[in-house]
Scaffold this motif. Sequence first.
Motif, PDB file in Angstrom:
ATOM      1  N   ALA A  54      57.480 -34.693  33.083  1.00  0.00           N
ATOM      2  CA  ALA A  54      57.784 -33.454  32.365  1.00  0.00           C
ATOM      3  C   ALA A  54      58.887 -32.661  33.050  1.00  0.00           C
ATOM      4  O   ALA A  54      59.310 -31.612  32.531  1.00  0.00           O
ATOM      5  N   GLY A  55      59.329 -33.120  34.221  1.00  0.00           N
ATOM      6  CA  GLY A  55      60.468 -32.494  34.875  1.00  0.00           C
ATOM      7  C   GLY A  55      60.153 -31.548  36.010  1.00  0.00           C
ATOM      8  O   GLY A  55      61.029 -30.806  36.453  1.00  0.00           O
ATOM      9  N   TYR A  56      58.927 -31.587  36.532  1.00  0.00           N
ATOM     10  CA  TYR A  56      58.532 -30.651  37.583  1.00  0.00           C
ATOM     11  C   TYR A  56      58.568 -31.310  38.964  1.00  0.00           C
ATOM     12  O   TYR A  56      58.164 -32.453  39.136  1.00  0.00           O
ATOM     13  N   ASP A  57      59.072 -30.555  39.941  1.00  0.00           N
ATOM     14  CA  ASP A  57      59.168 -31.039  41.318  1.00  0.00           C
ATOM     15  C   ASP A  57      58.004 -30.558  42.177  1.00  0.00           C
ATOM     16  O   ASP A  57      57.371 -31.333  42.879  1.00  0.00           O
ATOM     17  N   ASP A  58      57.719 -29.257  42.128  1.00  0.00           N
ATOM     18  CA  ASP A  58      56.650 -28.673  42.936  1.00  0.00           C
ATOM     19  C   ASP A  58      55.845 -27.732  42.046  1.00  0.00           C
ATOM     20  O   ASP A  58      55.906 -26.510  42.177  1.00  0.00           O
ATOM     21  N   PRO A  59      55.096 -28.286  41.090  1.00  0.00           N
ATOM     22  CA  PRO A  59      54.475 -27.459  40.056  1.00  0.00           C
ATOM     23  C   PRO A  59      53.191 -26.768  40.480  1.00  0.00           C
ATOM     24  O   PRO A  59      52.440 -27.261  41.319  1.00  0.00           O
ATOM     25  N   VAL A  60      52.967 -25.620  39.866  1.00  0.00           N
ATOM     26  CA  VAL A  60      51.683 -24.925  39.910  1.00  0.00           C
ATOM     27  C   VAL A  60      51.149 -24.930  38.480  1.00  0.00           C
ATOM     28  O   VAL A  60      51.869 -24.577  37.540  1.00  0.00           O
ATOM     29  N   LEU A  61      49.907 -25.357  38.311  1.00  0.00           N
ATOM     30  CA  LEU A  61      49.304 -25.403  36.982  1.00  0.00           C
ATOM     31  C   LEU A  61      48.706 -24.054  36.614  1.00  0.00           C
ATOM     32  O   LEU A  61      48.175 -23.336  37.457  1.00  0.00           O
ATOM     33  N   VAL A  62      48.772 -23.737  35.335  1.00  0.00           N
ATOM     34  CA  VAL A  62      48.186 -22.508  34.796  1.00  0.00           C
ATOM     35  C   VAL A  62      47.354 -22.903  33.581  1.00  0.00           C
ATOM     36  O   VAL A  62      47.816 -23.689  32.749  1.00  0.00           O
ATOM     37  N   ALA A  63      46.132 -22.395  33.488  1.00  0.00           N
ATOM     38  CA  ALA A  63      45.246 -22.745  32.380  1.00  0.00           C
ATOM     39  C   ALA A  63      44.796 -21.497  31.640  1.00  0.00           C
ATOM     40  O   ALA A  63      44.666 -20.416  32.221  1.00  0.00           O
ATOM     41  N   ALA A  64      44.559 -21.642  30.336  1.00  0.00           N
ATOM     42  CA  ALA A  64      44.073 -20.530  29.518  1.00  0.00           C
ATOM     43  C   ALA A  64      43.174 -21.069  28.425  1.00  0.00           C
ATOM     44  O   ALA A  64      43.400 -22.170  27.911  1.00  0.00           O
ATOM     45  N   THR A  65      42.173 -20.320  28.073  1.00  0.00           N
ATOM     46  CA  THR A  65      41.280 -20.703  26.983  1.00  0.00           C
ATOM     47  C   THR A  65      40.976 -19.486  26.131  1.00  0.00           C
ATOM     48  O   THR A  65      40.946 -18.356  26.627  1.00  0.00           O
ATOM     49  N   ASP A  66      40.773 -19.708  24.820  1.00  0.00           N
ATOM     50  CA  ASP A  66      40.539 -18.575  23.924  1.00  0.00           C
ATOM     51  C   ASP A  66      40.025 -19.097  22.588  1.00  0.00           C
ATOM     52  O   ASP A  66      39.932 -20.307  22.363  1.00  0.00           O
ATOM     53  N   GLY A  67      39.710 -18.158  21.712  1.00  0.00           N
ATOM     54  CA  GLY A  67      39.328 -18.468  20.339  1.00  0.00           C
ATOM     55  C   GLY A  67      40.095 -17.559  19.400  1.00  0.00           C
ATOM     56  O   GLY A  67      41.096 -16.960  19.790  1.00  0.00           O
ATOM     57  N   VAL A  68      39.616 -17.427  18.168  1.00  0.00           N
ATOM     58  CA  VAL A  68      40.296 -16.555  17.212  1.00  0.00           C
ATOM     59  C   VAL A  68      39.396 -15.428  16.718  1.00  0.00           C
ATOM     60  O   VAL A  68      39.750 -14.709  15.780  1.00  0.00           O
ATOM     61  N   GLY A  69      38.234 -15.259  17.339  1.00  0.00           N
ATOM     62  CA  GLY A  69      37.357 -14.156  16.965  1.00  0.00           C
ATOM     63  C   GLY A  69      36.877 -14.250  15.523  1.00  0.00           C
ATOM     64  O   GLY A  69      36.837 -15.330  14.920  1.00  0.00           O
ATOM     65  N   THR A  70      36.542 -13.102  14.955  1.00  0.00           N
ATOM     66  CA  THR A  70      35.965 -13.101  13.608  1.00  0.00           C
ATOM     67  C   THR A  70      37.012 -13.189  12.511  1.00  0.00           C
ATOM     68  O   THR A  70      36.672 -13.134  11.327  1.00  0.00           O
ATOM     69  N   LYS A  71      38.275 -13.367  12.879  1.00  0.00           N
ATOM     70  CA  LYS A  71      39.281 -13.746  11.879  1.00  0.00           C
ATOM     71  C   LYS A  71      38.858 -15.059  11.230  1.00  0.00           C
ATOM     72  O   LYS A  71      39.161 -15.323  10.061  1.00  0.00           O
ATOM     73  N   LEU A  72      38.150 -15.875  11.992  1.00  0.00           N
ATOM     74  CA  LEU A  72      37.654 -17.149  11.489  1.00  0.00           C
ATOM     75  C   LEU A  72      36.737 -16.958  10.283  1.00  0.00           C
ATOM     76  O   LEU A  72      36.726 -17.778   9.359  1.00  0.00           O
ATOM     77  N   ARG A  73      35.976 -15.861  10.276  1.00  0.00           N
ATOM     78  CA  ARG A  73      35.072 -15.591   9.169  1.00  0.00           C
ATOM     79  C   ARG A  73      35.844 -15.421   7.858  1.00  0.00           C
ATOM     80  O   ARG A  73      35.418 -15.906   6.799  1.00  0.00           O
ATOM     81  N   ILE A  74      36.998 -14.749   7.943  1.00  0.00           N
ATOM     82  CA  ILE A  74      37.816 -14.551   6.743  1.00  0.00           C
ATOM     83  C   ILE A  74      38.384 -15.883   6.274  1.00  0.00           C
ATOM     84  O   ILE A  74      38.408 -16.178   5.077  1.00  0.00           O
ATOM     85  N   ALA A  75      38.852 -16.695   7.215  1.00  0.00           N
ATOM     86  CA  ALA A  75      39.403 -18.004   6.854  1.00  0.00           C
ATOM     87  C   ALA A  75      38.350 -18.859   6.148  1.00  0.00           C
ATOM     88  O   ALA A  75      38.635 -19.505   5.130  1.00  0.00           O
ATOM     89  N   ILE A  76      37.136 -18.858   6.658  1.00  0.00           N
ATOM     90  CA  ILE A  76      36.066 -19.647   6.055  1.00  0.00           C
ATOM     91  C   ILE A  76      35.703 -19.102   4.683  1.00  0.00           C
ATOM     92  O   ILE A  76      35.573 -19.845   3.704  1.00  0.00           O
ATOM     93  N   ASP A  77      35.550 -17.787   4.583  1.00  0.00           N
ATOM     94  CA  ASP A  77      35.122 -17.180   3.318  1.00  0.00           C
ATOM     95  C   ASP A  77      36.163 -17.318   2.215  1.00  0.00           C
ATOM     96  O   ASP A  77      35.824 -17.394   1.029  1.00  0.00           O
ATOM     97  N   THR A  78      37.449 -17.340   2.579  1.00  0.00           N
ATOM     98  CA  THR A  78      38.511 -17.449   1.576  1.00  0.00           C
ATOM     99  C   THR A  78      38.938 -18.886   1.330  1.00  0.00           C
ATOM    100  O   THR A  78      39.584 -19.185   0.321  1.00  0.00           O
ATOM    101  N   GLY A  79      38.603 -19.783   2.254  1.00  0.00           N
ATOM    102  CA  GLY A  79      39.049 -21.165   2.135  1.00  0.00           C
ATOM    103  C   GLY A  79      40.482 -21.380   2.571  1.00  0.00           C
ATOM    104  O   GLY A  79      41.024 -22.483   2.445  1.00  0.00           O
ATOM    105  N   HIS A  80      41.121 -20.331   3.130  1.00  0.00           N
ATOM    106  CA  HIS A  80      42.494 -20.454   3.632  1.00  0.00           C
ATOM    107  C   HIS A  80      42.432 -20.960   5.082  1.00  0.00           C
ATOM    108  O   HIS A  80      42.378 -20.183   6.024  1.00  0.00           O
ATOM    109  N   LEU A  81      42.451 -22.255   5.256  1.00  0.00           N
ATOM    110  CA  LEU A  81      42.209 -22.865   6.564  1.00  0.00           C
ATOM    111  C   LEU A  81      43.466 -23.409   7.243  1.00  0.00           C
ATOM    112  O   LEU A  81      43.390 -23.890   8.367  1.00  0.00           O
TER     113      LEU A  81
END
Length: 349
Positions: A54-81
């Motif tokens: 990937a082009g790195y010589d002396d890399p430091v890794l960074v990690a992140a995790t998340d979700g989309v909260g209750t916006k997901l409820r609207i996507a499910i209820d409307t079918g806009h996925l």
Amino acid sequence: MSEKRGLTYAEAGVDIAAGNTLVDRIKPHAKRTTRAGVMAGLGGFGALFDLKAAGYDDPVLVAATDGVGTKLRIAIDTGHLDTIGIDLVAMCVNDLVCQGAEPLFFLDYFATGALEVDAAERVVAGIAEGCAQSGAALIGGETAEMPGMYGAGDFDLAGFAVGAMERGTALPDGVQTGDVILGLASDGVHSNGYSLVRRIVERSGLSWEAPCPFGDGEGTLGAALLAPTRLYVRPALAALQTGGVRALAHVTGGGLTENLPRVLPEGAGAHVDLSGWTLPPVFEWLAAEGGLAREELLRTFNAGIGMAVVVSPESEAAVRTALAEAGETVVSLGAVEPGSDVRFTGDFA
């Protein structure tokens, strides 16, 4: 002893064949996100990535995790996925770039009661699109079918992203009093504050399929509120190349009020002049319909600013140019000042 009829996993509610079908159908979506460093496709017990490739010589890794909260409820209820997967990626990779890291790869977790292959593929296609737009490879994930845990049609999402930077380039770095704070326009509510959004919509008496009551009035209310979170990765990386960026703040839950202080050193606060930009129509409607005080609006939502960029005064012009050339709408938010909190003055233009 009476003989009992043998049960199957399918009768318990888990369809292994459907899961295999989904894996086959998402492979082309994942393939379009392949980038330098990816060592294998989907299907193994783990995913491999080569940092040197990937082009790195002396890399430091960074990690992140998340979700989309209750916006997901609207996507499910409307079918806009189709775009909720973009939200999932954006919530992770926008955080990564704030550390000064380039997103490298992404994994997703999709959990449901009964796997609906078509719906799941639409979601994963959105995840792949978010990865493609941010330069991250979709190299793995988990589909969990858990009958009894979710209602019919319901599912949950989580994302996990890993990025890298060369050692010694982490942000924030060198932020000081007098630095300029720029703002990058958001594309709507993004993925925070949706428990309040849903409460406001409930109070309004409108359905998700009602005509949109703000902006140009086109489309439905549900579709407007599902506008995907903007991906700031490529513009932010372009700005970092100028050498003038001292900090980046992804404006998520807590708004500017809570997220700007996260990148400021001890003894430093921020002055934000609200007259520097116009409050987008979606937030005007939410504020009016919900009777929101200005402080509540600014602490809950992004209020039209999805990313804040702290730069040295002498680098402002170069950073603005890099961001504008990358397609961003850049506004002046204010400056770093002595203190510890964000001080708001003025009113929206």
